[in-house]
Design an enzyme around this catalytic site. Structure first.
Site, short mmCIF file in Angstrom:
data_model
loop_
_atom_site.label_atom_id
_atom_site.label_comp_id
_atom_site.label_asym_id
_atom_site.label_seq_id
_atom_site.Cartn_x
_atom_site.Cartn_y
_atom_site.Cartn_z
N SER A 55 8.56 4.17 6.84
CA SER A 55 7.19 4.67 6.87
C SER A 55 6.23 3.69 6.19
O SER A 55 5.99 2.61 6.70
CB SER A 55 7.13 6.06 6.24
OG SER A 55 6.17 6.85 6.91
N LYS A 67 -14.19 23.99 3.67
CA LYS A 67 -14.13 23.48 2.31
C LYS A 67 -12.83 23.84 1.61
O LYS A 67 -12.33 23.08 0.77
CB LYS A 67 -15.33 23.99 1.50
CG LYS A 67 -15.47 23.35 0.13
CD LYS A 67 -15.66 21.85 0.25
CE LYS A 67 -15.82 21.18 -1.11
NZ LYS A 67 -15.89 19.72 -1.00
#
Length: 338
Positions: A146, A198
């Protein structure tokens, strides 16, 4: 008390006061350095340790660097700084190697499962910049998956061993949802936000479908960048990667070679040999850069930020797994989040 003894005591006291004042000056400079334009702790200079002797009399060098562990932007101060993977230390090491005319090539040994998206990208950019000036050979050790593979894409050439675990080309982001547990124990959460997204990833309530699509879009954007970097570095079309090895799977070094993710199979000695060849320095000495704390870092004063209060945590992993932050995106195999 005779004058000789009295004089010695005065000298000792003067020395003690001088040392005390000097340390306080160092502390003051370190604490306010970031607040004053042009004032900062000195950039650390790496020391060299010979790994492989070159031909007697040669001044040419191959620099060996290490990237080990989970890639993170978090820093540790004091003596621990040199023991942990550091984005800044690796960048400084690459810059020092490029600036040294006697250094003909760089070998970067990667032994990392990956890490934070941005930290991996910063190191990748530093490796790519160095490779524009001098050959950079990445040697993949036990694991370069990765984010570790992301970094390798900036190199001139990539070598893996037969048993290396690499690829894991993908992005992962996770959070824990505990709203059902809240209901069982009689707890509730009140959250006030300025917008509908949010408090996305809040574990205190079920996730809405539009939030899932929003987060997946963020992950897909980061994945597409990762895919593009691999495609450019390895000259393999993105569609081919997406339909084969770029689905998050981990592959061996041999499989990586077959998928054109690496250039050859070998060991660290082969990386040194290739560096000497590409650097046109067959007699070069291989040196390893080491970080030796200066007065600022040794005292843990280089950062202008105060050390947060210590807190006690219960670690059920035996400190064997990295501490990952909920809501952050990582270039890591999925097993690291469970």
């Amino acid at each position: 008390m005779n004058r000789t003894v009295y004089g010695c005591l005065l000298v000792a006291l003067a020395v003690f006061l001088l040392v005390s004042v000097s340390l306080n000056v160092v502390q003051l400079v370190a604490l306010v350095g970031d607040q004053i334009p042009g004032m900062a702790a000195p950039k650390e200079k790496m020391t060299e340790k010979v790994q492989v002797e070159g031909t007697a009399g040669t001044s040419e060098k191959i620099v060996h660097l290490d990237l080990e562990g989970v890639i993170s932007s978090m820093e540790a101060g004091g003596f621990l700084q040199s023991a942990l993977p550091s984005v800044d230390i690796l960048k400084n090491s690459l810059e020092q190697a490029v600036a040294d005319d006697r250094v003909k090539a760089i070998v970067l040994r990667v032994n990392s499962p990956g890490g934070e998206v941005t930290a991996s990208d910063i190191i990748y950019a530093a490796v790519k910049k160095a490779a524009e000036a001098k050959p950079v050979i990445v040697y993949m050790d036990s694991v370069a998956a990765s984010g570790g593979y992301y970094v390798a894409c900036g190199a001139t050439k990539v070598i893996a061993s037969e048993t290396t675990l690499t690829a894991s080309i993908g992005v992962i982001m996770a959070s824990t949802n505990y709203h059902e547990l809240y209901g069982k124990v009689g707890l509730s959460s009140q959250t006030f936000t300025s917008g509908a997204f949010k408090d996305t990833l809040s574990g205190s309530r079920p996730m809405r479908e539009d939030e899932k699509a929003y987060v997946q879009g963020l992950v897909d954007t980061m994945y597409d960048r990762f895919l593009g970097i691999v495609s450019e570095a390895r000259n393999v079309p993105k569609d081919v990667l997406r339909n084969t090895v770029a689905d998050g799977r981990v592959v061996t070094g041999r499989q990586a070679l077959e998928a054109k993710l690496v250039d050859q199979i070998g060991y660290i000695e082969d990386a040194y040999a290739l560096a000497r060849e590409l650097g046109a320095a067959p007699d070069a000495t291989v040196v390893k850069y080491q970080s030796v704390p200066n007065l600022f870092t040794a005292l843990g004063l280089a950062s202008a930020k105060a050390t947060p209060p210590a807190k006690m945590e219960l670690d059920l992993t035996g400190a064997m797994l990295p501490k990952l932050q909920p809501g952050m995106m990582y270039y890591l195999p999925g097993s690291f989040l469970h």
